[in-house]
Design a protein around this motif. Sequence first.
Motif, PDB file in Angstrom:
ATOM      1  N   GLY A 169      11.909  -0.774  23.367  1.00  0.00           N
ATOM      2  CA  GLY A 169      10.784  -0.335  22.346  1.00  0.00           C
ATOM      3  C   GLY A 169      10.817  -0.631  20.823  1.00  0.00           C
ATOM      4  O   GLY A 169       9.931  -0.986  20.253  1.00  0.00           O
ATOM      5  N   SER A 170      12.021  -0.376  20.421  1.00  0.00           N
ATOM      6  CA  SER A 170      12.382  -0.508  18.777  1.00  0.00           C
ATOM      7  C   SER A 170      12.002  -2.166  18.555  1.00  0.00           C
ATOM      8  O   SER A 170      11.358  -2.356  17.498  1.00  0.00           O
ATOM      9  CB  SER A 170      13.955  -0.023  18.733  1.00  0.00           C
ATOM     10  OG  SER A 170      14.035  -0.520  17.607  1.00  0.00           O
ATOM     11  N   GLY A 181      24.729   1.796  14.863  1.00  0.00           N
ATOM     12  CA  GLY A 181      23.400   1.539  15.432  1.00  0.00           C
ATOM     13  C   GLY A 181      23.407   1.009  16.865  1.00  0.00           C
ATOM     14  O   GLY A 181      22.746   0.159  17.380  1.00  0.00           O
ATOM     15  N   THR A 193      13.982   3.565  19.633  1.00  0.00           N
ATOM     16  CA  THR A 193      12.588   4.187  18.818  1.00  0.00           C
ATOM     17  C   THR A 193      12.673   5.792  19.256  1.00  0.00           C
ATOM     18  O   THR A 193      12.069   6.609  18.584  1.00  0.00           O
ATOM     19  CB  THR A 193      11.482   3.351  19.170  1.00  0.00           C
ATOM     20  OG1 THR A 193      10.575   3.953  18.082  1.00  0.00           O
ATOM     21  CG2 THR A 193      10.861   3.621  20.553  1.00  0.00           C
ATOM     22  N   GLY A 252      18.874   1.425  26.760  1.00  0.00           N
ATOM     23  CA  GLY A 252      20.370   1.745  26.484  1.00  0.00           C
ATOM     24  C   GLY A 252      21.054   2.286  27.795  1.00  0.00           C
ATOM     25  O   GLY A 252      22.051   2.154  28.005  1.00  0.00           O
ATOM     26  N   ASP A 265      15.209   3.393  27.927  1.00  0.00           N
ATOM     27  CA  ASP A 265      15.650   2.818  29.320  1.00  0.00           C
ATOM     28  C   ASP A 265      16.384   1.757  29.249  1.00  0.00           C
ATOM     29  O   ASP A 265      17.418   1.429  30.211  1.00  0.00           O
ATOM     30  CB  ASP A 265      14.245   2.469  30.156  1.00  0.00           C
ATOM     31  CG  ASP A 265      13.421   1.826  29.155  1.00  0.00           C
ATOM     32  OD1 ASP A 265      13.315   1.896  27.861  1.00  0.00           O
ATOM     33  OD2 ASP A 265      12.467   1.117  29.865  1.00  0.00           O
TER      34      ASP A 265
HETATM   35  C1  LIG Z   1      24.273  -3.020  21.826  1.00  0.00           C
HETATM   36  C2  LIG Z   1      22.921  -3.528  21.054  1.00  0.00           C
HETATM   37  N1  LIG Z   1      22.242  -4.533  21.580  1.00  0.00           N
HETATM   38  C3  LIG Z   1      21.135  -4.743  20.761  1.00  0.00           C
HETATM   39  C4  LIG Z   1      20.737  -3.906  19.926  1.00  0.00           C
HETATM   40  C5  LIG Z   1      19.492  -4.207  19.179  1.00  0.00           C
HETATM   41  N2  LIG Z   1      18.400  -3.106  19.505  1.00  0.00           N
HETATM   42  C6  LIG Z   1      18.150  -1.984  18.523  1.00  0.00           C
HETATM   43  S1  LIG Z   1      17.262  -0.852  19.317  1.00  0.00           S
HETATM   44  C7  LIG Z   1      16.955  -1.836  21.069  1.00  0.00           C
HETATM   45  C8  LIG Z   1      15.804  -1.394  22.058  1.00  0.00           C
HETATM   46  C9  LIG Z   1      16.189  -0.030  22.549  1.00  0.00           C
HETATM   47  O1  LIG Z   1      15.583   0.010  23.695  1.00  0.00           O
HETATM   48  P1  LIG Z   1      15.460   1.279  24.503  1.00  0.00           P
HETATM   49  O2  LIG Z   1      17.053   1.565  24.948  1.00  0.00           O
HETATM   50  O3  LIG Z   1      14.683   1.021  25.593  1.00  0.00           O
HETATM   51  O4  LIG Z   1      15.088   2.535  23.523  1.00  0.00           O
HETATM   52  P2  LIG Z   1      13.412   2.382  23.029  1.00  0.00           P
HETATM   53  O5  LIG Z   1      13.598   1.667  21.747  1.00  0.00           O
HETATM   54  O6  LIG Z   1      12.617   1.834  23.868  1.00  0.00           O
HETATM   55  O7  LIG Z   1      13.163   3.895  22.772  1.00  0.00           O
HETATM   56  C10 LIG Z   1      17.750  -3.216  20.729  1.00  0.00           C
HETATM   57  C11 LIG Z   1      17.659  -4.344  21.722  1.00  0.00           C
HETATM   58  C12 LIG Z   1      21.511  -2.833  19.629  1.00  0.00           C
HETATM   59  N3  LIG Z   1      21.207  -1.992  18.435  1.00  0.00           N
HETATM   60  N4  LIG Z   1      22.826  -2.598  20.140  1.00  0.00           N
END
Ligand SMILES: Cc1ncc(C[n+]2csc(CCOP(=O)(O)OP(=O)(O)O)c2C)c(N)n1
Length: 557
Positions: free
Chosen positions: A483-484, A425, A402, A454, A452
């Motif tokens: 977060g997303s 994605g 997000t 990723g 955090d």
């Molecule tokens: C390899 C992979 N696993 C799972 C997902 C599903 N997914 C998309 S966004 C996300 C959360 C990302 O979290 P973060 O990196 O903390 O960033 P934030 O959304 O909190 O800004 C997940 C688990 C994905 N896109 N790619």
Amino acid sequence: MQSNQKQSAAHALLSVFALNGIDRVFLVPGESYLAVLDALHDFPQIDVVTCRHEAGAGFMACADGRLTRRPAVVMVSRGPGASNAAIAVHTAQQDAIPLILLVGQVPKADLRREAFQEIDYGKMYGSIAKWVVEASAPQQLPELAFKAVRVATSGTPGPVVVVIPEDVQQHAVDVDVATWVAPPSAASTPSTAAVQRLRGLLEAAQRPLLIAGGAFDQTGGREALRAFAHAWQIPVAVSFRRQDLFPARDPLYVGDLGLANPSQQLDAFHSSDLIVALGTRLGDITTQGYSFPKLPRPAQTLVHCYPDDHYVGQHFAADLGIVCDPVMLVEAAMPVEAAMPTGHPSIPAERVRWTQRLRAIYEEIAAWPRAEAGPGVEFSELVRALARRATSDMIVCLDAGTFAAPVYRHFPFEYPQRLMAPLSGAMGYGTPSAIAAQLRQPKAKVVCLVGDGGFLMTGNEMITAVERNLPIVFIVSNNDCYGSIRLHQQRDYPGRYVGTSLSNPDFVRLAEAFGVTAQRVERHEQIEIALDRALAAERPYFIEVRSRLSGAPPRGD
Ligand SMILES: Cc1ncc(C[n+]2csc(CCOP(=O)(O)OP(=O)(O)O)c2C)c(N)n1
């Protein structure tokens, strides 16, 4: 390497790669391809980037392939190594990136015995790779290397998997490798009839919309696109995550087709009377889940041009389908008069009003939001401050999450600024892609934005930035959660947050342990000074942002 000289098959394979312009490989070593590793000794012109995880190596190659448009090579071991690399094969397929994954394999005699770490890669990668080939004889390797280059780059670029049993690699072969050089593929040209028909449609349209896609990402492609759009005074939207194709500040730019287009904008796009979709596959996200234009028969006239006939009219019936390089099409289909500036008598007043309306909608969407007072940092404030400092050569590398939404929505890209974000994605892309981008463009200012979640997937690859002293700015948005996905839960299952909370390390100390200068941003007032320091640094720099979770969930990642 001289031709017609006894050499190992692995050596011959690398000779063909080198002859075809491959100057860098990304790898995690394995005993299943020791002979290829050994042969790399003899190729000082091939830079070996040793990675910590095959996903990291694969994402680096995806980013490199996107920047060079040449096949990028990843080398991994059999079984576990190949399994870890799968995410890059998928990303290269979704992103149309030329990629060659070279996998060591069990000895020939053990094939299909379910031997230790054996996989049948034809089955494993069958649906995501363009081609999977397993060598059966040493003398095949130069030919397979050549064909891998051809297949990865031809038509719609994509991933090729070359599997080499370990006992095939070290055998001596007697081949003339110099013959295995791929000539540049001939780009197909549009027919005169198609060009004339397109001109006629453009002259008659009251509310035309050009959708520009990734096939314009080539030398001269953006310039040709812009000249065409201006000559015809046609508003331009870019396909999913292709914001760097057309300058956001150009009055003809009317936004991207992505994960969160507001309905007001989509309603306006739907009311177009001509869609000119050029260089785009018109895939899922660009077409808003195959709903824009209308499936299968669009409400407006559709022109669809892509270099690969597999995609032209694949989902949407095109009134004019053209299989060719879109750059050639726009160059051929300029108006017969030199140019038609706004106000030119042949541009109907309705068309001028139409463009202004789409632009006004875009400007409203792209306007930077105001951060509300409260605990934590609104990440869009950091992105806004970054945009104010963006150099003309800035390469912004994004992970999935997000935190990235403000970049897609508000960051005003203008080439040679680049947006590096996977169309697949995939989380984990951010850090490795930044490494690959900085290696390829040492003078550019490379900034990596990652969540955090990723960062803890592939952030270990940051060590290469230290090892090679790459002045990348790594910015981690830490909101202590995925977060997303948490936002999706908030909307669909309010209050039931399973599996999205994260316990995190002290990111600043973690980065420092890598040897990277690091600082934490906890309040909005700290953003500017942190960015100024980071962007001025001549070494890697790390910023942890204590972000608040806000915003609406995107449709995908
Ligand atoms: C390899 C992979 N696993 C799972 C997902 C599903 N997914 C998309 S966004 C996300 C959360 C990302 O979290 P973060 O990196 O903390 O960033 P934030 O959304 O909190 O800004 C997940 C688990 C994905 N896109 N790619």
